[in-house]
Write an enzyme that holds these catalytic residues in place. Structure first.
Site, mmCIF file in Angstrom:
data_model
loop_
_atom_site.group_PDB
_atom_site.id
_atom_site.type_symbol
_atom_site.label_atom_id
_atom_site.label_comp_id
_atom_site.label_asym_id
_atom_site.label_seq_id
_atom_site.Cartn_x
_atom_site.Cartn_y
_atom_site.Cartn_z
ATOM 1 N N GLU A 167 -4.533 3.388 -8.896
ATOM 2 C CA GLU A 167 -5.877 3.888 -8.557
ATOM 3 C C GLU A 167 -6.128 5.209 -9.269
ATOM 4 O O GLU A 167 -5.297 6.130 -9.200
ATOM 5 C CB GLU A 167 -6.007 4.105 -7.037
ATOM 6 C CG GLU A 167 -7.385 4.668 -6.674
ATOM 7 C CD GLU A 167 -7.585 4.927 -5.185
ATOM 8 O OE1 GLU A 167 -6.800 4.416 -4.357
ATOM 9 O OE2 GLU A 167 -8.533 5.667 -4.864
ATOM 10 N N ASP B 259 -1.286 5.450 -6.370
ATOM 11 C CA ASP B 259 -2.414 6.380 -6.478
ATOM 12 C C ASP B 259 -1.999 7.399 -7.529
ATOM 13 O O ASP B 259 -0.881 7.931 -7.489
ATOM 14 C CB ASP B 259 -2.672 7.076 -5.135
ATOM 15 C CG ASP B 259 -3.204 6.115 -4.083
ATOM 16 O OD1 ASP B 259 -4.177 5.392 -4.364
ATOM 17 O OD2 ASP B 259 -2.642 6.087 -2.974
ATOM 18 N N GLU C 45 1.224 -0.664 -5.146
ATOM 19 C CA GLU C 45 0.144 0.279 -5.447
ATOM 20 C C GLU C 45 0.636 1.656 -5.889
ATOM 21 O O GLU C 45 1.640 2.161 -5.367
ATOM 22 C CB GLU C 45 -0.738 0.477 -4.202
ATOM 23 C CG GLU C 45 -2.004 1.247 -4.538
ATOM 24 C CD GLU C 45 -2.647 1.960 -3.365
ATOM 25 O OE1 GLU C 45 -1.973 2.244 -2.366
ATOM 26 O OE2 GLU C 45 -3.852 2.247 -3.470
ATOM 27 N N HIS D 237 0.830 -1.198 0.000
ATOM 28 C CA HIS D 237 0.000 0.000 0.000
ATOM 29 C C HIS D 237 0.870 1.256 0.000
ATOM 30 O O HIS D 237 1.560 1.538 0.974
ATOM 31 C CB HIS D 237 -0.894 -0.027 1.248
ATOM 32 C CG HIS D 237 -1.820 1.125 1.383
ATOM 33 N ND1 HIS D 237 -1.695 2.081 2.371
ATOM 34 C CD2 HIS D 237 -2.905 1.485 0.656
ATOM 35 C CE1 HIS D 237 -2.661 2.952 2.264
ATOM 36 N NE2 HIS D 237 -3.411 2.625 1.233
ATOM 37 N N HIS E 207 -0.951 10.218 -3.197
ATOM 38 C CA HIS E 207 -2.219 9.757 -2.617
ATOM 39 C C HIS E 207 -3.295 10.822 -2.640
ATOM 40 O O HIS E 207 -4.449 10.564 -2.981
ATOM 41 C CB HIS E 207 -2.049 9.267 -1.184
ATOM 42 C CG HIS E 207 -3.360 8.870 -0.580
ATOM 43 N ND1 HIS E 207 -4.130 9.731 0.175
ATOM 44 C CD2 HIS E 207 -4.067 7.722 -0.676
ATOM 45 C CE1 HIS E 207 -5.246 9.112 0.524
ATOM 46 N NE2 HIS E 207 -5.236 7.895 0.038
HETATM 47 O O1 G3P Z 1 -6.775 1.791 -2.835
HETATM 48 C C1 G3P Z 1 -6.858 0.970 -1.724
HETATM 49 C C2 G3P Z 1 -6.577 1.829 -0.582
HETATM 50 O O2 G3P Z 1 -5.373 2.479 -0.873
HETATM 51 C C3 G3P Z 1 -7.702 2.788 -0.443
HETATM 52 O O3 G3P Z 1 -7.422 3.762 0.419
HETATM 53 O O4 G3P Z 1 -7.193 6.139 0.685
HETATM 54 O O5 G3P Z 1 -5.191 4.694 0.886
HETATM 55 O O6 G3P Z 1 -6.196 5.158 -1.334
HETATM 56 P P1 G3P Z 1 -6.467 4.989 0.124
HETATM 57 CA CA CA Z 2 -5.216 3.771 -2.958
#
Ligand code: G3P
Ligand code: CA
Length: 341
Positions: free
Chosen positions: A167, A61, A59, A32, A74
């Site tokens: 994302e 963002d 991941e 993450h 993020h």
């Molecule tokens: O995308 C999965 C998780 O990362 C969702 O929460 O706010 O950390 O993007 P966030």
């Molecule tokens: Ca995310």
């Protein structure tokens, strides 16, 4: 037991073992924001560390700059994780925030990235106090291109095939500003060879409207198919998905379901009474993988119903039967799953 019955029993045991080892082999770890428990989130350094720790997917963002470049960040704002307020004090909006979309990539590349912080009495206060020290060393905001090239480069040099998990961040915000973030993302993924559901990429979004646009318009226009994940936040906004009809609707567009983890194991659970919702069963019955977020080790982040981080993982991966988890501490989850194997 006669010999025929014994052979049948052995066959059942063998098949059960095979199936459970197959499903175990398929359980994944998603880093993450990288190994963000150890290095500032969404830096190339945090991504390289996550890669070395054995995460299956890393991941990203993704947000867009003023000059339409894709960066890995993020927030749609820069002020929680960079020194933008120190370097560009005049660029603040009326709400007190500094939006990435107001800055060119060249400007964003001048910023120093740090652990997340908030301002308290004019001082920066680190959000996770035990993590990498605020202001130490030197980090930059990466572009999505740089990050894909890092992971694909490591895939070449190590011989592994580690995936990416981008994302689409705040798609409606970007569209209101005249920017089609999803199309830009899909075009970049295609350019880097992600073109089919066999490729190791999950494209995720919290927006069901955007998910439909990606599935129905953007991917067909690009001539490719990719795995899509519907992220799920609070029950109030997403509760319509939590029954057979709702999940069937989601499954028309998505391959995966990414709920906040409290929607799978109720936060009011206690050690003797673990309350597991039927969301995973419902998603599985509709062909969706389930990847909840976010598993953290920091003080106060392991719910009281679990004795340890590893017990929490046991409850989620095996009692609730999730297929993968987003975690800031990929080494711990990788170790946990390796020991189970
Ligand atoms: O995308 C999965 C998780 O990362 C969702 O929460 O706010 O950390 O993007 P966030
Ligand atoms: Ca995310």
């Amino acid at each position: 037991m006669n010999s025929r019955r014994a052979l049948q029993t052995l066959g059942v045991i063998a098949m059960t073992t095979l199936l459970s080892s197959q499903s175990l082999a398929q359980k994944i770890v998603v880093a993450h924001r990288g190994a963000s428990g150890y290095l500032p989130e969404h830096t190339l350094e945090a991504k390289a560390m996550a890669y070395a720790m054995g995460a299956d997917y890393i991941e990203q963002d993704v947000v867009m700059t003023a000059d339409d470049q894709l960066i890995v960040l993020h927030d749609i704002t820069l002020d929680r994780t960079t020194d933008v307020a120190d370097q560009f004090p005049g660029r603040v909006r009326d709400d007190g925030r500094f939006y990435a979309i107001d800055f060119t990539l060249a400007e964003i590349k001048q910023l120093n990235v740090s652990e997340g912080f908030r301002m308290e009495n004019g001082e920066k206060r680190q959000s996770f106090s035990q993590r990498f020290p605020l202001g130490a060393s030197s980090f930059r905001v990466p572009t999505l291109r740089e990050e894909i090239e890092l992971i694909q480069g490591l895939n070449k040099s190590t011989g592994k095939d580690i995936g990416i998990y981008p994302e689409v961040k705040s798609p409606a915000f970007h569209r209101a500003a005249g920017k089609d973030l999803s199309t830009a993302l899909i075009e970049m993924l295609k350019a880097y060879g992600y073109t089919s559901k066999a490729d190791k990429v999950f494209v995720q979004t919290f927006s069901f409207e955007e998910l439909k646009i990606i599935h129905d318009e953007i991917l067909p226009a690009a001539g490719i198919e990719l795995n899509l994940v519907q992220l799920v936040g609070d029950e109030e906004s997403y509760g319509w998905m939590f029954d057979e009809t709702g999940m069937q609707t989601v499954a028309r567009y998505a391959d995966g379901f990414g709920p906040e983890k409290g929607l799978i194991i109720d936060r009011d659970s206690t050690r003797g009474n673990i309350i597991i919702s039927d969301l995973v069963k419902l998603a599985h019955a509709n062909g969706l993988q389930v990847h909840p977020y976010t598993f953290r080790l920091d003080p106060g982040q392991v719910p009281d119903y679990a004795d340890s981080f590893e017990e929490l993982l046991e409850l989620f991966y095996f009692d609730a039967d999730i297929d993968g988890a987003f975690t800031d501490f990929p080494d711990r989850v990788v170790d946990f799953l390796r020991k189970k194997k």
